[in-house]
Enzyme design. Structure first.
Site, PDB file in Angstrom:
ATOM      1  N   GLU A 211      -5.320  -4.752   8.009  1.00  9.95           N
ATOM      2  CA  GLU A 211      -5.756  -6.027   7.442  1.00  9.95           C
ATOM      3  C   GLU A 211      -5.835  -7.074   8.544  1.00  9.95           C
ATOM      4  O   GLU A 211      -5.260  -6.911   9.620  1.00  9.95           O
ATOM      5  CB  GLU A 211      -4.776  -6.522   6.372  1.00  9.95           C
ATOM      6  CG  GLU A 211      -4.579  -5.603   5.196  1.00  9.95           C
ATOM      7  CD  GLU A 211      -3.532  -6.145   4.222  1.00  9.95           C
ATOM      8  OE1 GLU A 211      -3.117  -7.318   4.383  1.00  9.95           O
ATOM      9  OE2 GLU A 211      -3.122  -5.400   3.317  1.00  9.95           O
TER      10      GLU A 211
ATOM     11  N   HIS B 102       1.893 -11.403   4.806  1.00 15.25           N
ATOM     12  CA  HIS B 102       1.670 -10.529   3.660  1.00 15.25           C
ATOM     13  C   HIS B 102       2.628  -9.366   3.830  1.00 15.25           C
ATOM     14  O   HIS B 102       2.396  -8.473   4.641  1.00 15.25           O
ATOM     15  CB  HIS B 102       0.224 -10.040   3.617  1.00 15.25           C
ATOM     16  CG  HIS B 102      -0.044  -9.084   2.495  1.00 15.25           C
ATOM     17  ND1 HIS B 102      -1.058  -8.146   2.507  1.00 15.25           N
ATOM     18  CD2 HIS B 102       0.591  -8.905   1.297  1.00 15.25           C
ATOM     19  CE1 HIS B 102      -1.047  -7.457   1.395  1.00 15.25           C
ATOM     20  NE2 HIS B 102      -0.053  -7.894   0.643  1.00 15.25           N
TER      21      HIS B 102
END
Length: 323
Positions: A103, A158
């Site tokens: 990501e 995250h």
């Protein structure tokens, strides 16, 4: 519409421009697997653009744009949708422990209200760190002259659900390192912390320095549901600020999850196509709405409005005499 009515409309639009639009909004949004497939859905992209352009600075997570095409397309649509502001973006490298799942952290910001002054990719090979994060924070620093805080640092994260406790605790090390490196206490931590619903056991909370440090203020109420699905109610996404100065710069009770499903009249299925998370946001107090935009000062703007109002009142009076 009669000419007099048009004049009044233009006048009040002008007044709105002087008095309105003074909020400075910081947002964090988990886009839930944003990549080429999602970027091809026009209805989804339209909603994403509407959400992101509400914010002066918006952290995007779960950007999985392996071909490097989806993010530029999103930015292009943002710029076309809201031409009043100059939008820019800064992105981390692709992060993850495996090649198959990676990501990026992406910050989209209005360059006319926030200036990127520095960036720092937290390393994964610090002594004793033992690779604490799956996706190491990509830290940025902004100058925002019209806000009460003036300059601040954003630390995104995250967390991996199966490693939430360790990663949240390790975020405290990132905080200390950044404050020392950049000699600042004005730091905000934000993102999808997975800090609820089984991923962060109550018995482990005492071991998380991000929760026990009394200098940190968690702004999103603990009972806030940041998930879209009606079958879940979990407070995953959070915004945390460090220190009294940053706390005072926050507009009271402004931190919340933005329910875009209700706001844009979507079904649950339509909303889930956009993301399974609601974005979280907070407003910073603004001291000088025109400070960074190069526009007229509030005093000169008000003077212009006063002169314009006098002209319009006189014109309307003459108009009524001739009708």
């Amino acid at each position: 519409m009669r000419p007099a009515s048009l004049l009044l409309l233009f006048f009040f639009v002008g007044v709105s421009d002087v008095y309105g639009g003074s909020d400075f909004r910081v947002c964090a949004f988990n886009l839930h697997n944003f990549g080429e497939s999602k970027s091809k859905k026009a209805d989804v992209m339209n909603i994403l653009v509407k959400i992101i352009t509400r914010c002066d600075v918006c952290l995007l997570q779960e950007v999985r744009d392996s071909k490097g095409k989806a993010l530029p397309q999103l930015l292009d649509q943002i710029k076309r949708f809201d031409s009043r502001h100059e939008y820019r973006a800064v992105a981390s490298e692709r992060l993850g422990r495996t090649e198959s799942y990676q990501e990026q952290y992406v910050f989209v910001y209005r360059a006319d209200s926030a200036v990127l002054t520095d960036q720092y990719q937290y390393p994964d090979d610090l002594p004793g760190d033992v690779d604490a994060f799956s996706r190491e924070p990509f830290v940025v620093r902004f100058r925002a002259p019209r806000t009460a805080i003036k300059e601040f640092v954003l630390i995104p994260q995250h967390t991996t659900p199966t490693n939430t406790t360790k990663e949240l605790d390790a975020l405290h090390d990132v905080l200390l390192r950044v404050m020392k490196m950049w000699r600042t206490k004005n730091v905000m931590l934000l993102g999808d912390f997975n800090a609820d619903c089984g991923y962060l056991a109550k018995k482990n909370r005492k071991n998380v320095r991000l929760l026990t440090d009394t200098n940190l203020v968690w702004l999103i109420p603990e009972d806030t549901d940041t998930t879209v699905r009606s079958s879940t109610s979990c407070s995953y996404d959070h915004i945390v600020v460090h220190g009294d100065a940053f706390s005072r710069a926050v507009v009271p009770s402004s931190a919340r999850a933005f329910d875009f499903q209700t706001e844009y009249g979507l079904t649950e299925e339509q909303a889930l196509d956009v993301s399974d998370h609601y974005p979280v946001e907070v407003l910073l107090r603004v001291e000088n709405p025109r400070a960074s935009g190069g526009g007229p000062s509030r005093a000169s703007s008000l003077q212009s409005v006063s002169l314009a109002s006098s002209w319009i009142v006189g014109h309307l009076f003459l108009h009524t005499l001739t009708c």
